[in-house]
Scaffold this motif. Structure first.
Motif, PDB file in Angstrom:
ATOM      1  N   ALA A 106     -25.015 -59.257   7.443  1.00 34.38           N
ATOM      2  CA  ALA A 106     -24.146 -60.131   8.236  1.00 34.38           C
ATOM      3  C   ALA A 106     -24.920 -61.314   8.810  1.00 34.38           C
ATOM      4  CB  ALA A 106     -23.498 -59.333   9.362  1.00 34.38           C
ATOM      5  N   ILE A 107     -26.237 -61.227   8.835  1.00 32.94           N
ATOM      6  CA  ILE A 107     -27.075 -62.319   9.337  1.00 32.94           C
ATOM      7  C   ILE A 107     -27.168 -63.455   8.317  1.00 32.94           C
ATOM      8  CG2 ILE A 107     -29.438 -62.930  10.008  1.00 32.94           C
ATOM      9  CD1 ILE A 107     -29.682 -60.091  11.139  1.00 32.94           C
ATOM     10  N   THR A 108     -27.067 -63.110   7.046  1.00 32.11           N
ATOM     11  CA  THR A 108     -27.255 -64.087   5.972  1.00 32.11           C
ATOM     12  C   THR A 108     -26.376 -65.331   6.138  1.00 32.11           C
ATOM     13  OG1 THR A 108     -27.813 -62.227   4.518  1.00 32.11           O
ATOM     14  CG2 THR A 108     -27.412 -64.354   3.457  1.00 32.11           C
ATOM     15  N   PRO A 109     -25.074 -65.197   6.415  1.00 37.73           N
ATOM     16  CA  PRO A 109     -24.254 -66.406   6.578  1.00 37.73           C
ATOM     17  C   PRO A 109     -24.697 -67.299   7.739  1.00 37.73           C
ATOM     18  CG  PRO A 109     -22.860 -64.484   6.254  1.00 37.73           C
ATOM     19  CD  PRO A 109     -24.256 -63.989   6.433  1.00 37.73           C
ATOM     20  N   LEU A 110     -25.275 -66.713   8.779  1.00 31.01           N
ATOM     21  CA  LEU A 110     -25.786 -67.527   9.889  1.00 31.01           C
ATOM     22  C   LEU A 110     -26.904 -68.447   9.406  1.00 31.01           C
ATOM     23  CD1 LEU A 110     -25.915 -64.855  12.738  1.00 31.01           C
ATOM     24  CD2 LEU A 110     -24.189 -66.640  12.378  1.00 31.01           C
ATOM     25  N   GLY A 111     -27.732 -67.921   8.521  1.00 27.05           N
ATOM     26  CA  GLY A 111     -28.777 -68.748   7.917  1.00 27.05           C
ATOM     27  C   GLY A 111     -28.184 -69.861   7.077  1.00 27.05           C
ATOM     28  N   GLY A 112     -27.102 -69.544   6.354  1.00 27.77           N
ATOM     29  CA  GLY A 112     -26.412 -70.564   5.563  1.00 27.77           C
ATOM     30  C   GLY A 112     -25.849 -71.668   6.440  1.00 27.77           C
ATOM     31  N   VAL A 113     -25.320 -71.293   7.588  1.00 28.42           N
ATOM     32  CA  VAL A 113     -24.805 -72.290   8.535  1.00 28.42           C
ATOM     33  C   VAL A 113     -25.952 -73.168   9.037  1.00 28.42           C
ATOM     34  CG1 VAL A 113     -23.746 -72.594  10.813  1.00 28.42           C
ATOM     35  CG2 VAL A 113     -22.782 -70.937   9.198  1.00 28.42           C
ATOM     36  N   CYS A 114     -27.104 -72.576   9.290  1.00 29.67           N
ATOM     37  CA  CYS A 114     -28.273 -73.369   9.704  1.00 29.67           C
ATOM     38  C   CYS A 114     -28.661 -74.371   8.618  1.00 29.67           C
ATOM     39  CB  CYS A 114     -29.461 -72.461  10.021  1.00 29.67           C
ATOM     40  SG  CYS A 114     -29.306 -71.527  11.544  1.00 29.67           S
ATOM     41  N   PHE A 115     -28.641 -73.931   7.353  1.00 27.05           N
ATOM     42  CA  PHE A 115     -28.953 -74.853   6.259  1.00 27.05           C
ATOM     43  C   PHE A 115     -27.987 -76.036   6.250  1.00 27.05           C
ATOM     44  CE2 PHE A 115     -30.819 -71.197   3.511  1.00 27.05           C
ATOM     45  CZ  PHE A 115     -32.087 -71.416   4.004  1.00 27.05           C
ATOM     46  N   ILE A 116     -26.699 -75.735   6.329  1.00 27.73           N
ATOM     47  CA  ILE A 116     -25.682 -76.791   6.315  1.00 27.73           C
ATOM     48  C   ILE A 116     -25.882 -77.731   7.496  1.00 27.73           C
ATOM     49  CG2 ILE A 116     -23.209 -77.264   6.540  1.00 27.73           C
ATOM     50  CD1 ILE A 116     -22.793 -74.516   5.043  1.00 27.73           C
ATOM     51  N   ALA A 117     -26.104 -77.171   8.677  1.00 27.39           N
ATOM     52  CA  ALA A 117     -26.304 -77.997   9.870  1.00 27.39           C
ATOM     53  C   ALA A 117     -27.555 -78.859   9.739  1.00 27.39           C
ATOM     54  CB  ALA A 117     -26.390 -77.107  11.112  1.00 27.39           C
TER      55      ALA A 117
END
Length: 143
Positions: free
Chosen positions: A105-116
């Motif tokens: 469940a942490i993985t998408p948070l990392g994806g959001v950081c990449f996008i940001a």
């Protein structure tokens, strides 16, 4: 700050190569193909964003600012959260550890950081460049 981002990019880049070699050779002997694919996704995104971090370090001299700093911080955070969680999932699968599969469940948070991080890079690039403004002012004085 630019030098620090370049240093982090160098470390993360070397780590990407080492992890990629591990995944291509040793890991295939330890886990199933779908787990290797998960690990390889982590390595791939770490490598992509290591280059993005390197670009931030280089571009920071030309376009300094808090937004550019946030781009670098977000790329590092994304690598830790996105790739790190995939590496952890791989480890959990390899050791057959149960009960911690929710770490994904942490993985998408990392994806959001990449996008940001990419959005911050865009925003900073749209701001007038301090370097360019100084050059234009000196050209006006010479005329």
């Amino acid at each position: 700050m630019s030098k620090r981002f370049i240093q982090y990019a160098a470390i993360l880049g070397a780590l990407s190569v080492a992890l990629g070699a591990f995944g291509a050779h040793a890991l295939k002997k330890l886990v199933e193909a779908d787990t290797v694919a998960t690990f390889e996704t982590g390595v791939r995104y770490q490598f992509y964003h290591t280059f993005a971090l390197l670009a931030v370090g280089i571009l920071y001299r030309r376009m300094p600012g808090k937004v550019m700093e946030w781009a670098g911080i977000l790329f590092i955070s994304g690598i830790v959260l996105f790739s790190g969680s995939l590496y952890l999932l791989t480890y959990l699968n390899a050791t057959e550890t149960v009960g911690l599969k929710g770490i994904g469940a942490i993985t998408p948070l990392g994806g959001v950081c990449f996008i940001a991080g990419w959005v911050c890079l865009l925003v900073q690039s749209l701001k007038p460049s301090v370097h360019r403004e100084k050059k234009e002012k000196s050209n006006v004085r010479e005329a």
